[in-house]
Design an enzyme around this catalytic site. Structure first.
Site, PDB file in Angstrom:
ATOM      1  N   HIS A 163       0.822  -1.223   0.000  1.00 26.95           N
ATOM      2  CA  HIS A 163       0.000   0.000   0.000  1.00 26.95           C
ATOM      3  C   HIS A 163       0.856   1.274   0.000  1.00 26.95           C
ATOM      4  O   HIS A 163       0.709   2.104  -0.907  1.00 26.95           O
ATOM      5  CB  HIS A 163      -0.986  -0.019   1.163  1.00 26.95           C
ATOM      6  CG  HIS A 163      -1.749   1.264   1.321  1.00 26.95           C
ATOM      7  ND1 HIS A 163      -2.617   1.741   0.353  1.00 26.95           N
ATOM      8  CD2 HIS A 163      -1.763   2.182   2.320  1.00 26.95           C
ATOM      9  CE1 HIS A 163      -3.138   2.882   0.767  1.00 26.95           C
ATOM     10  NE2 HIS A 163      -2.632   3.180   1.948  1.00 26.95           N
ATOM     11  N   HIS A 193       3.254   7.329   5.404  1.00 23.84           N
ATOM     12  CA  HIS A 193       2.014   7.985   5.856  1.00 23.84           C
ATOM     13  C   HIS A 193       1.199   7.172   6.864  1.00 23.84           C
ATOM     14  O   HIS A 193       0.436   7.735   7.641  1.00 23.84           O
ATOM     15  CB  HIS A 193       1.142   8.370   4.652  1.00 23.84           C
ATOM     16  CG  HIS A 193       0.359   7.244   4.053  1.00 23.84           C
ATOM     17  ND1 HIS A 193       0.898   6.380   3.132  1.00 23.84           N
ATOM     18  CD2 HIS A 193      -0.925   6.835   4.244  1.00 23.84           C
ATOM     19  CE1 HIS A 193      -0.020   5.500   2.786  1.00 23.84           C
ATOM     20  NE2 HIS A 193      -1.135   5.751   3.441  1.00 23.84           N
ATOM     21  N   GLU A 200       0.079   5.694  12.494  1.00 25.90           N
ATOM     22  CA  GLU A 200      -1.248   5.161  12.838  1.00 25.90           C
ATOM     23  C   GLU A 200      -1.231   3.642  13.043  1.00 25.90           C
ATOM     24  O   GLU A 200      -1.874   3.123  13.951  1.00 25.90           O
ATOM     25  CB  GLU A 200      -2.248   5.516  11.725  1.00 25.90           C
ATOM     26  CG  GLU A 200      -3.661   5.094  12.075  1.00 25.90           C
ATOM     27  CD  GLU A 200      -4.608   5.228  10.892  1.00 25.90           C
ATOM     28  OE1 GLU A 200      -5.743   4.750  11.025  1.00 25.90           O
ATOM     29  OE2 GLU A 200      -4.214   5.772   9.857  1.00 25.90           O
ATOM     30  N   ASP A 201      -0.492   2.926  12.179  1.00 16.49           N
ATOM     31  CA  ASP A 201      -0.596   1.464  12.162  1.00 16.49           C
ATOM     32  C   ASP A 201       0.589   0.718  12.783  1.00 16.49           C
ATOM     33  O   ASP A 201       0.615  -0.512  12.782  1.00 16.49           O
ATOM     34  CB  ASP A 201      -0.799   0.979  10.718  1.00 16.49           C
ATOM     35  CG  ASP A 201      -2.145   1.431  10.166  1.00 16.49           C
ATOM     36  OD1 ASP A 201      -3.060   1.640  10.965  1.00 16.49           O
ATOM     37  OD2 ASP A 201      -2.260   1.588   8.939  1.00 16.49           O
ATOM     38  N   ASP A 259      -3.531   8.124  -1.287  1.00 17.06           N
ATOM     39  CA  ASP A 259      -3.917   7.062  -0.350  1.00 17.06           C
ATOM     40  C   ASP A 259      -5.328   6.556  -0.670  1.00 17.06           C
ATOM     41  O   ASP A 259      -5.581   5.350  -0.771  1.00 17.06           O
ATOM     42  CB  ASP A 259      -3.839   7.627   1.074  1.00 17.06           C
ATOM     43  CG  ASP A 259      -4.365   6.663   2.124  1.00 17.06           C
ATOM     44  OD1 ASP A 259      -3.987   5.489   2.087  1.00 17.06           O
ATOM     45  OD2 ASP A 259      -5.161   7.089   2.985  1.00 17.06           O
ATOM     46  N   ASP A 309     -22.423  15.030 -25.214  1.00 14.47           N
ATOM     47  CA  ASP A 309     -20.969  14.881 -25.163  1.00 14.47           C
ATOM     48  C   ASP A 309     -20.530  13.454 -24.829  1.00 14.47           C
ATOM     49  O   ASP A 309     -19.496  13.237 -24.217  1.00 14.47           O
ATOM     50  CB  ASP A 309     -20.362  15.872 -24.160  1.00 14.47           C
ATOM     51  CG  ASP A 309     -20.982  15.750 -22.772  1.00 14.47           C
ATOM     52  OD1 ASP A 309     -21.999  15.039 -22.637  1.00 14.47           O
ATOM     53  OD2 ASP A 309     -20.452  16.354 -21.822  1.00 14.47           O
TER      54      ASP A 309
END
Length: 740
Positions: A62, A86, A90-91, A153, A273
């Site tokens: 990821h 990133h 958090e993880d 993300d 269109d």
């Protein structure tokens, strides 16, 4: 053995994608320091070791894919390193301090901005979502790379959404359509926005997706042949006129087609269109020359020529658009732009990334001006629901270009009024507005402005806003300015009324007025969870609290010998029964005010909420508590006075008697006018043991509109009904009509 083979395969995949990432960075940013990217990958690899995603693949995949998306955007290596890191805070057990120590303050600052605020405990899902978005908006203003990583993300998460549960898929896809795709749009990132929308579409509306996909695929082969033929004609004509340009063709995206079908209630054949060509040339002069060539080759459709070069959109998108009709009657759109315009249209703010070369450019600063405005007005918005709905309007405006008498361009949302124009000029101009002239002619304040209108605002000193203005303005900022003014002045009036009601009740029970001190009221205010006496008095003035029940608590503290008023309010009687008959109070058993048993509750007729919907209570004067659906368009206009808001909930579902009906709900079916259509619709309804109260059908031009009022038990029952009807061949859309 199988597990080992799988592990080897995933390690090879990670190594391959890592090499791809480095190659893209070297190609797009040859002067950047690539060591920080290598270091970030190794750090992420170490701390995400052993973690897997819902798909079963290593979690490391990821952040790697996010890094590749950022590298494709040509972002600097600082942003790419932050993208690889990133999810670390958090993880994993990594802290921001560790990242700062290893990668410097700038990377740590970006990672902190991106990190989700999952550790904070919010009262409701909506508040959590609103606070996430608030934090993202603030972080975007501070460093735009934060939101670019957030978009990357979300883009990779959407590409792998099939591995999650159906409920999670729908929730994430809906959030993507409502928040992330619009943010990409406002930042001018057309390519990211388009992919996000198309990835979310099948999860949010699988029936609509299947229908549009089948319609497009059945026409794709002929469409591609037609576009190749037209492309050949244009290429030859450009060569003949010595214009250097390239011609690309495309079939309109499925989500865009679906939005147009719903908005305009048309068939796929009527999408002008559906087929489009894009001509990318060297200069603005060439753009206008090509427009002339196209109009000489084919007849233009009136009203479909748009010059976004002379008047760019708020996200700085520039292009010439025209729709023309080919010899065989096929309509198609042509977009004409320069290479620079094309780059900006596709990549937006990421097109000219200059962090390594110095501060952000002046043009990108202008592009972020709307964000600064959002931050400015959102500070005054306390209600998370209002913040989110206002932000959604602000993110995806259909813009109207108007002018002041001196020629200044004022860009407003679609259907904006002279009041929106006035508040855009200045808050005081809005507050004192008494009228307007459009193109030299006096118009009402409800007049819908159109592009090209010259607007002159008429003001009068001392004039003040009206509550009715909330139903007139379209811009979130205009609405917020009006609400702020009303809130301040209406609150003062409510405090005055509350004090008078307390005094009136006190006289009945021989309690001296001079002995009702603010400290006594403040003490009771604390019992109700309020901070000050004024808040309690405002609540009484709005009708949220009974003066009698407040005095019942107050009397013993002031005069122990005085007869305390009874807290028992009459629960029924002449007035109450009349109000219940008029305002639908029969729903009182299904609805209740949290913490109150003595307040009359009724369902608001403007939105007709049904069991299972999220609801909000609004204290009315003399009618009890009106319960609205949280999505009701009137809610945000009514709740500019926070003191009038009151928590309401559906009571526990009682067992229905055989004679009890459900909630009356009106649905409108837009469909083809063909034999058997009405029979199929009524069969779906009757098969679900649902009573039909009324049905009306209107036909014309081979289309039909059918209005049905049915008895519905709850929201799930309604959703099953609508899904069943939408599956009928020839049904284009089914909508619930809030007002009966």
């Amino acid at each position: 053995m199988a597990t080992l083979r799988q592990q080897i395969a995933t390690n090879v995949l990670s190594a391959t994608r890592y090499r791809d990432l480095l190659n893209i960075v070297r190609q797009n940013r040859p002067k950047d320091d690539i060591e920080i990217v290598k270091k970030a990958f190794e750090f992420s690899q170490k701390h995400h070791a052993g973690q897997t995603r819902a798909s079963g693949e290593p979690y490391l995949v990821h952040p790697l894919e996010v890094g590749i998306i950022l590298a494709d955007m040509r972002l600097d290596t600082t942003a790419i390193a932050a993208g690889l890191l990133h999810d670390s805070v958090e993880d994993t057990s990594v802290t921001i301090e560790e990242i700062q120590e290893q990668f410097g303050e700038q990377v740590a600052h970006i990672v902190e901005g991106v990190t989700k605020i999952s550790r904070i405990d919010f009262a409701s899902r909506e508040e959590a979502q609103a606070e996430n978005v608030r934090k993202m908006v603030l972080a975007m203003v501070d460093d735009i790379r934060v939101v670019l990583i957030k978009l990357a993300d979300r883009l990779h998460n959407m590409r792998t959404l099939q591995h999650l549960s159906q409920e999670r898929q729908e929730k994430i896809a809906r959030e993507t359509l409502e928040i992330y795709a619009p943010i990409a749009h406002r930042l001018g990132m057309g390519r990211v926005r388009g992919e996000l929308e198309d990835l979310a579409f099948p999860y949010v509306d699988p029936i609509g997706y299947k229908r549009v996909e089948e319609a497009v695929e059945s026409r794709r082969k002929k469409g591609e042949e037609f576009l190749e033929q037209v492309k050949g004609v244009i290429t030859a004509k450009l060569k003949e006129n010595s214009i250097d340009a390239r011609v690309d063709s495309r079939i309109k995206r499925l989500y865009s087609i679906n939005q147009k079908l719903i908005r305009q209630r048309i068939d796929v054949e009527q999408v002008y269109d559906m087929y489009a060509l894009r001509i990318i040339t060297k200069s603005v002069v060439d753009c206008y020359s090509i427009l002339g060539i196209i109009h000489n080759l084919w007849r233009p459709v009136p009203g479909r020529i748009k010059d976004f070069i002379a008047m760019p959109r708020p996200n700085f998108y520039q292009s010439l658009h025209t729709t023309v009709i080919a010899e065989n009657g096929n309509p198609f759109e042509v977009q004409i732009r320069t290479e620079e315009m094309h780059k900006l249209a596709e990549e937006g703010i990421a097109a000219h990334w200059k962090y390594k070369d110095g501060p952000i450019s002046a043009k990108d600063e202008q592009r972020l001006a709307w964000l600064r405005q959002v931050v400015e007005w959102q500070r005054d918005v306390q209600d998370p629901g209002e913040f989110l709905s206002s932000l959604k309007i602000d993110l995806y405006p259909e813009e109207v270009y108007t002018f002041s008498p001196k020629g200044k361009i004022v860009i407003l949302p679609r259907d904006a009024t002279p009041l929106d124009f006035a508040y855009t000029i200045h808050t005081e101009v809005g507050h004192t507005c008494v009228g307007a002239k459009v193109n030299g002619r006096i118009v009402p304040l409800r007049y819908k402005l159109r592009s090209g209108d010259i607007v002159e605002i008429l003001t009068q000193p001392g004039h003040t806003p009206s509550r009715d203005w909330l139903t007139i303005v379209k811009s979130p900022r205009s609405r917020q300015k009006i609400k702020h003014w009303l809130n301040v002045h209406q609150r003062e009036r409510a405090i005055e009324i509350g004090r008078k009601l307390i005094e009136k009740e006190a006289r009945k029970y021989r309690i001296p007025l001079k002995e009702i001190a603010d400290e006594h009221l403040a003490k009771i205010a604390n019992e109700y969870g309020l901070g000050k006496a004024d808040e309690l008095l405002a609540g009484i003035g709005y009708g949220k609290f009974s003066a009698r029940s407040i005095l019942a608590k107050l009397a013993p503290a002031i005069n122990p010998e005085a007869p305390a008023p009874s807290e028992d309010e009459p629960k029924s009687g002449g007035f109450t029964s009349v109000v219940r008959r008029v305002f639908g109070g029969s729903d009182g058993s299904a609805l209740k005010v949290t913490g109150h048993d003595d307040l009359l509750v009724y369902r608001a007729k403007c939105c007709n909420p049904i069991r299972g919907e999220e609801i909000v209570g609004y204290v009315t004067r003399g009618k009890g508590v009106a319960v609205h659906s949280r999505n009701c368009p009137n809610v945000h206009n009514l709740l500019y006075e926070p003191e009038r808001r009151i928590a309401v909930e559906w009571a526990r579902e009682a067992h229905r008697g055989s004679g009890e009906a459900g909630y009356p709900v009106k649905i409108t079916v837009f469909c083809d006018d063909r034999p058997g259509m009405l029979k199929q619709i009524t069969s779906i309804i009757s098969d679900a043991n649902t009573n039909i109260r009324n049905i009306e059908a209107h036909t014309g031009d081979a289309h039909a509109t059918i209005d049905v009022i049915i008895d519905i038990e709850d929201l799930k029952h309604l959703e099953r009904m609508i899904t069943g009807i939408r599956k009928i061949p020839g049904v284009r859309d089914v909508q619930r009509v809030q007002k009966l």
